[in-house]
Design a protein around this motif. Structure first.
Motif, short mmCIF file in Angstrom:
data_model
loop_
_atom_site.label_atom_id
_atom_site.label_comp_id
_atom_site.label_asym_id
_atom_site.label_seq_id
_atom_site.Cartn_x
_atom_site.Cartn_y
_atom_site.Cartn_z
N ILE A 1 2.54 15.30 0.83
CA ILE A 1 3.24 14.41 -0.10
C ILE A 1 4.12 13.41 0.65
CG2 ILE A 1 4.99 14.29 -1.94
CD1 ILE A 1 4.00 16.93 -2.98
N ILE A 2 3.99 12.14 0.26
CA ILE A 2 4.89 11.10 0.78
C ILE A 2 5.68 10.58 -0.43
CG2 ILE A 2 5.06 8.84 1.91
CD1 ILE A 2 2.21 9.40 3.04
N PRO A 3 6.98 10.84 -0.47
CA PRO A 3 7.76 10.37 -1.63
C PRO A 3 7.72 8.84 -1.72
CG PRO A 3 9.04 11.90 -0.29
CD PRO A 3 7.81 11.57 0.50
N LEU A 4 7.40 8.32 -2.90
CA LEU A 4 7.36 6.87 -3.09
C LEU A 4 8.76 6.32 -3.22
CD1 LEU A 4 4.42 6.75 -5.67
CD2 LEU A 4 4.32 6.28 -3.21
N GLY A 5 8.92 5.05 -2.86
CA GLY A 5 10.23 4.40 -2.96
C GLY A 5 10.70 3.95 -1.59
N GLY A 6 11.86 3.37 -1.56
CA GLY A 6 12.46 2.95 -0.29
C GLY A 6 11.83 1.69 0.26
N GLU A 7 12.07 1.47 1.55
CA GLU A 7 11.61 0.27 2.24
C GLU A 7 10.10 0.07 2.11
OE1 GLU A 7 13.74 -1.79 3.73
OE2 GLU A 7 12.09 -3.09 4.38
N GLY A 8 9.68 -1.10 1.64
CA GLY A 8 8.25 -1.43 1.58
C GLY A 8 7.55 -1.01 0.30
N TYR A 9 8.22 -0.24 -0.55
CA TYR A 9 7.58 0.24 -1.78
C TYR A 9 7.27 -0.92 -2.72
CZ TYR A 9 6.80 2.59 -6.21
OH TYR A 9 6.25 3.00 -7.40
N GLY A 10 6.08 -0.88 -3.31
CA GLY A 10 5.67 -1.95 -4.23
C GLY A 10 4.97 -3.09 -3.50
N ARG A 11 5.01 -3.05 -2.17
CA ARG A 11 4.34 -4.09 -1.37
C ARG A 11 3.29 -3.48 -0.45
NH1 ARG A 11 9.65 -5.15 0.09
NH2 ARG A 11 9.05 -4.89 2.28
N SER A 12 2.98 -2.21 -0.69
CA SER A 12 2.00 -1.48 0.16
C SER A 12 2.47 -1.44 1.60
CB SER A 12 0.61 -2.14 0.10
OG SER A 12 0.24 -2.42 -1.21
N GLU A 13 3.78 -1.36 1.77
CA GLU A 13 4.32 -1.40 3.15
C GLU A 13 5.22 -0.23 3.47
OE1 GLU A 13 5.99 -5.26 3.76
OE2 GLU A 13 4.04 -6.25 3.62
N ILE A 14 5.07 0.87 2.74
CA ILE A 14 5.82 2.06 3.13
C ILE A 14 5.23 2.53 4.46
CG2 ILE A 14 6.41 4.45 2.54
CD1 ILE A 14 6.11 3.72 -0.41
N LYS A 15 6.09 2.70 5.45
CA LYS A 15 5.62 3.00 6.81
C LYS A 15 4.78 4.28 6.85
CE LYS A 15 9.03 3.55 9.76
NZ LYS A 15 9.07 4.95 10.08
N GLU A 16 5.27 5.32 6.19
CA GLU A 16 4.56 6.62 6.23
C GLU A 16 3.20 6.52 5.53
OE1 GLU A 16 7.63 6.08 5.21
OE2 GLU A 16 8.90 7.22 6.58
N VAL A 17 3.11 5.66 4.51
CA VAL A 17 1.82 5.50 3.82
C VAL A 17 0.86 4.71 4.69
CG1 VAL A 17 0.65 4.57 1.78
CG2 VAL A 17 2.87 5.68 1.52
N ARG A 18 1.36 3.64 5.26
CA ARG A 18 0.55 2.81 6.18
C ARG A 18 -0.07 3.66 7.29
NH1 ARG A 18 -1.68 -1.96 5.85
NH2 ARG A 18 -0.71 -3.01 4.13
N ALA A 19 0.68 4.66 7.72
CA ALA A 19 0.20 5.49 8.85
C ALA A 19 -1.02 6.33 8.47
CB ALA A 19 1.33 6.41 9.32
N VAL A 20 -1.23 6.56 7.16
CA VAL A 20 -2.35 7.42 6.76
C VAL A 20 -3.37 6.71 5.88
CG1 VAL A 20 -1.00 9.56 6.92
CG2 VAL A 20 -1.05 8.31 4.73
N SER A 21 -3.05 5.49 5.44
CA SER A 21 -3.95 4.79 4.52
C SER A 21 -3.99 3.31 4.86
CB SER A 21 -3.42 4.96 3.08
OG SER A 21 -4.18 4.17 2.19
N PRO A 22 -5.19 2.78 5.15
CA PRO A 22 -5.28 1.38 5.59
C PRO A 22 -4.84 0.39 4.52
CG PRO A 22 -7.47 2.30 5.21
CD PRO A 22 -6.50 3.44 5.12
N SER A 23 -4.91 0.78 3.24
CA SER A 23 -4.50 -0.13 2.18
C SER A 23 -2.99 -0.09 1.95
CB SER A 23 -5.21 0.23 0.86
OG SER A 23 -4.77 1.52 0.45
#
Ligand SMILES: N[C@@H](CCC(=O)N[C@@H](CS)C(=O)NCC(=O)O)C(=O)O
Length: 223
Positions: free
Chosen positions: A35-57
């Motif tokens: 689980i990666i909690p949504l929110g914080g820096e980059g949220y809503g712009r597909s730029e959450i760092k932890e998400v970027r690290a696991v998902s190319p989109s």
């Protein structure tokens, strides 16, 4: 092969994650979840760092199968159906129809999603005044569900009788109707009740209810 890993958002707020997770679970496919909690820096712009690290989109869900990353919820559901074909209806034409309604959900209902952000555990005490485009989405939703239930209702409680990917795609919508106290026709209410009674859905819901995170912008809606 190592156990696939499904990267998801938090269960209370991430509707797209719920869809893939339900399909994998309904298909009886072993996987680990992260689980990666949504929110914080980059949220809503597909730029959450932890998400970027696991998902190319830059969006979840993303399923890691060996070296391959399958992102986009519907693609993950399709992969699940390759392991567990009963996730789609058996008849080819009915299966095509189930794919059509699943794609319609995946690519559409924009106004409904905009105005009814997923918040599984919240219950509004009043019904907001929906704009015209949201009312149009709701009319289409009830027409779609009502039509499928009329045709396939004798085979079970779900959209195509037995549980399918179409239900995984619409399960978060059922929670949105409940969260935002949407006036819902009887047939649609009965369908939502079937989703809410599903043991796998309940597992997701219970985990979402217990989560410690709060997404302020979603909680602020209609307050
Ligand atoms: N079309 C994508 C949509 C995925 C999506 O929008 N996921 C949200 C969480 S429910 C997300 O990752 N948001 C991150 C962000 O907005 O920065 C799919 O079907 O998987």
């Amino acid at each position: 092969m190592a156990t696939p890993v499904l990267h998801i958002g938090n269960k209370n707020y991430s509707s797209w994650s719920m869809r893939s997770w339900l399909a994998l679970k309904w298909g009886g496919i072993p996987f680990e979840e992260q689980i990666i909690p949504l929110g914080g820096e980059g949220y809503g712009r597909s730029e959450i760092k932890e998400v970027r690290a696991v998902s190319p989109s830059g969006r979840v869900p993303a399923l890691h199968v060996g070296d391959t990353v399958i992102y986009e919820s519907l693609a993950i559901c399709e992969w699940a159906a390759e392991q567990a074909p009963s996730l789609w209806p058996a008849d080819p034409l009915v299966r095509a129809e189930a794919r059509a309604v699943s794609s319609e959900m995946h690519a559409g209902f924009f106004a409904l999603r905009r105005d009814m952000s997923c918040n599984v555990r919240r219950r509004l005490s009043f019904t907001p005044n929906w704009p015209a485009d949201t009312r149009t989405d709701l009319e289409r939703l009830f027409e779609l569900w009502g039509g499928l239930r009329a045709r396939y209702g004798s085979d079970g409680q779900f959209l195509f009788g037995q549980r399918s990917i179409a239900d995984a795609m619409f399960a978060p919508v059922a929670t949105r109707l409940r969260t935002y106290k949407v006036e819902t026709p009887d047939v649609a209410q009965a369908y939502c009740a079937a989703i809410f009674a599903d043991p796998v859905f309940k597992e997701w819901e219970a985990a979402g209810e217990a989560e410690p995170w709060t997404l302020e912008q979603t909680e602020a809606l209609y307050r």
